[in-house]
Design a protein around this motif. Structure first.
Motif, mmCIF file in Angstrom:
data_model
loop_
_atom_site.group_PDB
_atom_site.id
_atom_site.type_symbol
_atom_site.label_atom_id
_atom_site.label_comp_id
_atom_site.label_asym_id
_atom_site.label_seq_id
_atom_site.Cartn_x
_atom_site.Cartn_y
_atom_site.Cartn_z
ATOM 1 N N THR A 98 35.013 36.412 36.196
ATOM 2 C CA THR A 98 34.627 37.203 35.034
ATOM 3 C C THR A 98 35.628 36.992 33.906
ATOM 4 O O THR A 98 36.793 36.647 34.158
ATOM 5 C CB THR A 98 34.545 38.705 35.390
ATOM 6 N N THR A 99 35.167 37.223 32.677
ATOM 7 C CA THR A 99 36.062 37.226 31.517
ATOM 8 C C THR A 99 36.176 38.632 30.931
ATOM 9 O O THR A 99 36.587 38.806 29.784
ATOM 10 C CB THR A 99 35.552 36.252 30.435
ATOM 11 N N ILE A 106 39.321 36.013 38.682
ATOM 12 C CA ILE A 106 38.581 36.423 39.866
ATOM 13 C C ILE A 106 38.077 37.847 39.648
ATOM 14 O O ILE A 106 38.807 38.707 39.154
ATOM 15 C CB ILE A 106 39.483 36.366 41.113
ATOM 16 N N ASP A 107 36.836 38.093 40.015
ATOM 17 C CA ASP A 107 36.256 39.436 39.900
ATOM 18 C C ASP A 107 36.517 40.182 41.208
ATOM 19 O O ASP A 107 35.804 40.002 42.189
ATOM 20 C CB ASP A 107 34.762 39.340 39.614
ATOM 21 N N TYR A 108 37.551 41.026 41.210
ATOM 22 C CA TYR A 108 37.937 41.720 42.442
ATOM 23 C C TYR A 108 36.800 42.579 42.984
ATOM 24 O O TYR A 108 36.601 42.657 44.206
ATOM 25 C CB TYR A 108 39.171 42.587 42.196
ATOM 26 N N ASP A 109 36.046 43.216 42.103
ATOM 27 C CA ASP A 109 34.976 44.109 42.554
ATOM 28 C C ASP A 109 33.927 43.381 43.384
ATOM 29 O O ASP A 109 33.289 43.977 44.248
ATOM 30 C CB ASP A 109 34.292 44.772 41.362
ATOM 31 N N THR A 168 43.334 37.820 38.386
ATOM 32 C CA THR A 168 42.338 38.713 38.976
ATOM 33 C C THR A 168 42.051 39.873 38.032
ATOM 34 O O THR A 168 42.980 40.553 37.573
ATOM 35 C CB THR A 168 42.821 39.284 40.323
ATOM 36 N N TYR A 169 40.760 40.079 37.753
ATOM 37 C CA TYR A 169 40.365 41.244 36.971
ATOM 38 C C TYR A 169 40.093 42.395 37.934
ATOM 39 O O TYR A 169 39.265 42.290 38.836
ATOM 40 C CB TYR A 169 39.118 40.965 36.135
ATOM 41 N N SER A 184 42.306 45.677 33.960
ATOM 42 C CA SER A 184 42.850 44.525 33.241
ATOM 43 C C SER A 184 43.020 43.360 34.200
ATOM 44 O O SER A 184 42.859 43.505 35.416
ATOM 45 C CB SER A 184 44.197 44.877 32.600
ATOM 46 N N ASN A 185 43.367 42.205 33.644
ATOM 47 C CA ASN A 185 43.692 41.039 34.447
ATOM 48 C C ASN A 185 45.114 41.157 34.987
ATOM 49 O O ASN A 185 46.002 41.676 34.310
ATOM 50 C CB ASN A 185 43.600 39.758 33.609
#
Length: 296
Positions: A98-99, A106-109, A168-169, A184-185
């Motif tokens: 994700t941005t 990386i989209d942690y969710d 990682t976001y 945040s990242n």
């Protein structure tokens, strides 16, 4: 480390159908054959450094084997030989990105969190190039584990959540019982520690920090380097992984990670007891090697 690794997005269809007629190893006998990557966490596996050489704990450091609760990867690649460059092999899996936090992350969710013995990814063999593969590359993005420490003379337990991916976001994440809001990242090395209640501490205590030293073993550094901050581990198969394209059964690969004294700290008292109130500080939470094992 402020360098990041931006992976190309990959449209990859993973099997997500409901399991029926499962085999003893958890695979589905009714599905088309797959390569099944399973997680193995081994505190007895050889402990190595960034170049894949055997590594001992420095004299002024302490270290311990963590007890895992969850583990995530972000990337799997099969490499034909020692000269196959990163992303030039057979890229099998890339997790969600994700941005939302700015830079690609990386989209942690959406990351898949598993534990020892569980499936990391299942890839249809029909989607893979028929070839012989000598090496695997795996990017470790997250680990959650219990560790032991001492405070005010009391031995106790804490849970450590470590983010090892290139970036990682994180919206929020649960350490053990406490939720830490980030939104945040976070670059490689961000961690959160939750101290469990004990005879002295009545309520959980949470602290956060960043480690600038994360060990990422790559025995192929001379011929096939990886970018700093990527946490892409490299390991050779116990026997070459051969994919013909004519398989009728699943290929099971145990991806064995060395967790041998993988939680390392500066040890002020040099007693190998983590004592954060007495000058000890976390310095390294990197996985100490990867060994892919073809089970069948």
């Amino acid at each position: 480390m402020k360098k990041t690794l931006v992976f190309s997005l990959l449209a990859l269809s993973l099997l997500a159908c409901k399991k029926e007629d499962n085999n003893d190893d958890g695979t589905n006998s009714n599905e088309a054959p797959k390569v099944v990557f399973r997680l193995k966490l081994d505190p007895n596996q050889e402990r190595t450094d960034n170049l894949g050489n055997p590594a001992t704990v420095p004299a002024n450091h302490g270290a311990q084997d963590p007890s895992y609760n969850a583990f995530s990867i972000h990337y799997i690649e099969l490499a034909q030989n020692a000269y196959t460059q990163l992303q030039d092999g057979e890229v099998c899996y890339i997790g969600a990105q994700t941005t939302a936090g700015g830079d690609n992350a990386i989209d942690y969710d959406k990351a898949i969190r598993v534990n020892d013995g569980e499936v990391l990814a299942e890839i249809p063999i029909a989607d893979l190039k028929a070839d012989t593969y000598e090496w695997i590359r795996v990017s470790v993005s997250y680990q959650n584990a219990d560790i032991e420490f001492r405070a005010n003379g009391i031995d106790a337990t804490a849970t450590l959540a470590c983010f090892l991916g290139f970036n990682t976001y994180i919206t929020d994440h649960v350490i053990k019982t406490q939720t830490e809001t980030v939104n945040s990242n976070k670059l490689q090395g961000y961690w959160a520690l939750e101290i469990h209640p004990n005879d002295v501490i009545q309520n959980p205590i949470v602290s956060t920090g960043e480690s600038g030293q994360i060990t990422v073993p790559n025995p192929l550094a001379a011929t096939s380097p990886i970018p700093p901050g990527s946490c892409v581990l490299t390991g050779d198969f116990d026997q070459d992984l051969v994919i013909t394209g004519n398989e009728t059964e699943d290929i099971i690969v145990d991806v064995s990670f060395s967790t041998n004294k993988s939680i390392e700290w500066y040890d002020a008292a040099q007693n190998n007891i983590f004592e954060p109130l007495d000058g000890d500080s976390l310095v390294d939470m990197g996985i100490r090697g990867v060994k892919p094992i073809v089970v069948q």
